[in-house]
Write an enzyme that holds these catalytic residues in place. Structure first.
Site, PDB file in Angstrom:
ATOM      1  N   GLU A 284      38.262  13.469  27.013  1.00  0.00           N
ATOM      2  CA  GLU A 284      38.373  12.573  26.132  1.00  0.00           C
ATOM      3  C   GLU A 284      38.915  12.036  25.637  1.00  0.00           C
ATOM      4  O   GLU A 284      39.310  10.241  25.328  1.00  0.00           O
ATOM      5  CB  GLU A 284      38.482  13.752  24.415  1.00  0.00           C
ATOM      6  CG  GLU A 284      37.622  14.010  24.227  1.00  0.00           C
ATOM      7  CD  GLU A 284      38.052  15.557  22.683  1.00  0.00           C
ATOM      8  OE1 GLU A 284      36.956  15.646  21.522  1.00  0.00           O
ATOM      9  OE2 GLU A 284      38.759  15.074  22.257  1.00  0.00           O
ATOM     10  N   HIS A 305      29.319  29.985  47.040  1.00  0.00           N
ATOM     11  CA  HIS A 305      28.063  30.301  46.737  1.00  0.00           C
ATOM     12  C   HIS A 305      27.145  29.641  45.871  1.00  0.00           C
ATOM     13  O   HIS A 305      26.332  29.976  45.910  1.00  0.00           O
ATOM     14  CB  HIS A 305      28.077  31.992  46.693  1.00  0.00           C
ATOM     15  CG  HIS A 305      29.731  32.230  47.965  1.00  0.00           C
ATOM     16  ND1 HIS A 305      28.601  32.470  48.930  1.00  0.00           N
ATOM     17  CD2 HIS A 305      30.608  32.246  47.499  1.00  0.00           C
ATOM     18  CE1 HIS A 305      29.670  32.947  49.814  1.00  0.00           C
ATOM     19  NE2 HIS A 305      30.950  33.057  48.916  1.00  0.00           N
ATOM     20  N   LYS A 419      28.861  13.927  14.878  1.00  0.00           N
ATOM     21  CA  LYS A 419      28.726  14.509  13.386  1.00  0.00           C
ATOM     22  C   LYS A 419      28.164  13.919  11.992  1.00  0.00           C
ATOM     23  O   LYS A 419      27.702  14.317  11.524  1.00  0.00           O
ATOM     24  CB  LYS A 419      30.133  14.835  13.293  1.00  0.00           C
ATOM     25  CG  LYS A 419      31.451  15.711  13.437  1.00  0.00           C
ATOM     26  CD  LYS A 419      32.843  15.652  13.159  1.00  0.00           C
ATOM     27  CE  LYS A 419      33.684  15.907  14.253  1.00  0.00           C
ATOM     28  NZ  LYS A 419      34.993  15.619  14.042  1.00  0.00           N
TER      29      LYS A 419
HETATM   30  O1  PA5 Z   1      40.276  16.370  20.466  1.00  0.00           O
HETATM   31  C1  PA5 Z   1      39.285  16.251  19.689  1.00  0.00           C
HETATM   32  O2  PA5 Z   1      40.114  15.480  18.618  1.00  0.00           O
HETATM   33  C2  PA5 Z   1      38.911  17.077  18.686  1.00  0.00           C
HETATM   34  O3  PA5 Z   1      38.267  18.503  19.729  1.00  0.00           O
HETATM   35  C3  PA5 Z   1      38.950  18.740  17.618  1.00  0.00           C
HETATM   36  O4  PA5 Z   1      40.004  19.068  18.606  1.00  0.00           O
HETATM   37  C4  PA5 Z   1      37.776  18.962  17.301  1.00  0.00           C
HETATM   38  O5  PA5 Z   1      36.559  18.077  16.723  1.00  0.00           O
HETATM   39  C5  PA5 Z   1      38.337  19.885  16.134  1.00  0.00           C
HETATM   40  O6  PA5 Z   1      38.692  19.148  15.090  1.00  0.00           O
HETATM   41  P1  PA5 Z   1      40.094  19.737  13.865  1.00  0.00           P
HETATM   42  O7  PA5 Z   1      40.585  20.258  14.227  1.00  0.00           O
HETATM   43  O8  PA5 Z   1      39.763  18.513  12.906  1.00  0.00           O
HETATM   44  O9  PA5 Z   1      38.883  20.925  13.164  1.00  0.00           O
END
Ligand code: PA5
Length: 442
Positions: A284, A305, A419
């Site tokens: 990310e 393996h 989303k």
């Molecule tokens: O790194 C990030 O921003 C995402 O992986 C969020 O942690 C994930 O989408 C969960 O978001 P939230 O804590 O707002 O529910």
């Protein structure tokens, strides 16, 4: 502290791979320390091991004790950065078999990290007849997966204990000011913990997001934070001896030399979810603007393996970063067998760690000979202090590495695309036009 062996990248990168990046690493260091680079508003994790909220930290420990005393199980609801860190630390320090072990701490079940009906039903079945509590974690407070799971487990708690007692068994970790979960927690009177504004999900394991479930699992939070603080001090020191500078530069040099995939290698089954946490952290942070190493992971020797063949002889795309724990928690000596039908008596009396060590050394050289550069990351042992160091090492290196790559390491605009489509297809109010456009294509 964490130590690196970079001797096995040398033949794949120019001689000046580290020195040529010195000035840019120094610029990246200053941006992280001062929070004035791209995404600087989200660098609250940099000094967190020193500046964390001590009052909240004590409250987390108190809540963990209460859960340990009144619950046989804790359901931890969250996804992505609100899930992976806690699971990574619980499994790495305790065990992937934590729930199966004899212990005086509650079982921990993770929910709301997907949309599988069967997984949800299974978790309900596992907790419904036992005393349990819920820790719902969402920074935004609006993420669909945990929100749906929370609605279900909240109902289950209320049916089981009544509304009043259920309230006392729900712990909400969310934004300090906004979001649906914050509103719900305020109105219901749940005990609340905060995801600090300046800390993004994937950097939040050392906040209440990770710390409450980790403490419930019986892990010493002072040791974990102490290890992270040691790493924070050590890695803030500028210079080419700094292991975070070395790791960030090595990754960037290998990327520049044409490698597109970094495989994080662990030799402990308990490392699996730490690798998942690492994949989110690097994927990310760096996978944007058409750039970034693809973060993958394997567990050796098991995957030797299966994936071992590809790594040895497939497309030459990857390098390996191997995390090696220098000490095991226990020891086991290979027994002597007078019949020696299996021909293994040449190993009699040797510890199993000796066999594992030769597997690591042999694999490393075979893969390097096969064209796979190797970064060896050495950590002491699977305890809270070392894991605190390891977490901070990877976070800090990630910040440096993102800045070397010239991306904003602290945003994740790509996560929004799915989303938006999902909300539209689900019929969420406000997404009507987008829904019609998607349905026409499907
Ligand atoms: O790194 C990030 O921003 C995402 O992986 C969020 O942690 C994930 O989408 C969960 O978001 P939230 O804590 O707002 O529910």
């Amino acid at each position: 502290m964490i130590q690196l062996d970079l001797s096995n990248i040398r033949s794949f990168v120019p001689e000046d791979w580290l020195t040529s990046r010195k000035d840019r690493l120094e610029q990246a260091r200053v941006m992280l320390e001062e929070g004035n680079g791209p995404g600087g508003d989200f660098t609250g994790w940099v000094h967190l091991p020193r500046d964390y909220d001590k009052e909240e930290f004590a409250r987390i420990q108190k809540a963990a004790k209460k859960i340990q005393s009144d619950s046989e199980a804790l359901v931890v609801i969250g996804i992505g950065g609100s899930y992976l860190g806690a699971r990574a630390v619980v499994e790495l320090i305790q065990s992937p078999n934590y729930n199966l072990k004899k212990k005086d701490t509650p079982d921990i079940y993770f929910a709301g990290n997907g949309l599988s009906t069967d997984a949800l039903l299974e978790t309900i079945e596992l907790v419904k007849d036992r005393d349990f509590s819920v820790n719902v974690i969402s920074k935004s407070g609006t993420t669909t997966e945990p929100a749906v799971a929370f609605r279900i487990f909240k109902n289950l708690l209320e049916e089981k204990y009544g509304k009043e007692e259920a309230r006392k068994r729900i712990y909400a970790t969310t934004d300090a000011h906004k979001g649906a979960l914050k509103g719900l927690a305020d109105s219901e009177g749940y005990e609340e913990f905060v995801v600090p504004d300046a800390v993004g999900g994937r950097f939040s394991v050392l906040t209440a997001v990770g710390l409450l479930p980790i403490a419930v699992a019986g892990i010493d939070l002072d040791e974990l934070m102490g290890g992270a603080a040691e790493a924070m001090e050590a890695l803030a020191v500028p210079g080419l001896e700094n292991p975070a500078w070395q790791y960030a530069a090595a990754r960037h040099a290998l990327y520049t030399a044409g490698k597109s995939t970094e495989i994080l290698v662990g030799y402990e089954p308990s490392f699996r979810f730490f690798a998942e946490w690492w994949k989110q952290l690097y994927g990310e942070s760096e996978g944007k603007d058409g750039k970034g190493l693809f973060p993958a992971s394997v567990e050796f020797t098991a995957d030797l393996h299966s994936m071992g063949q590809y790594i040895q002889e497939g497309q030459r795309l990857m390098f390996e970063s191997v995390v090696r724990f220098q000490e095991s928690k226990g020891s086991y000596t290979i027994p002597h067998d007078p019949d020696n039908v299996d021909g293994l008596n040449f190993l009699s009396g040797k510890p199993l760690t000796f066999v594992a060590e030769q597997a690591l050394r042999g694999t490393l050289l075979a893969h390097v000979d096969g064209g796979v550069p190797n970064i060896l990351i050495q950590a002491l042992r699977r305890d809270a202090r070392t894991v605190g160091q390891l977490i901070y090492f990877f976070e800090y290196s990630c910040g440096l590495s993102g800045y070397l790559l010239e991306v904003n390491p602290f945003n994740q605009p790509g996560v929004e695309a799915y989303k938006k489509n999902m909300y539209a297809l689900l019929g969420k109010p406000g997404y009507e036009e987008h829904r019609a456009a998607l349905e026409a294509r499907l």
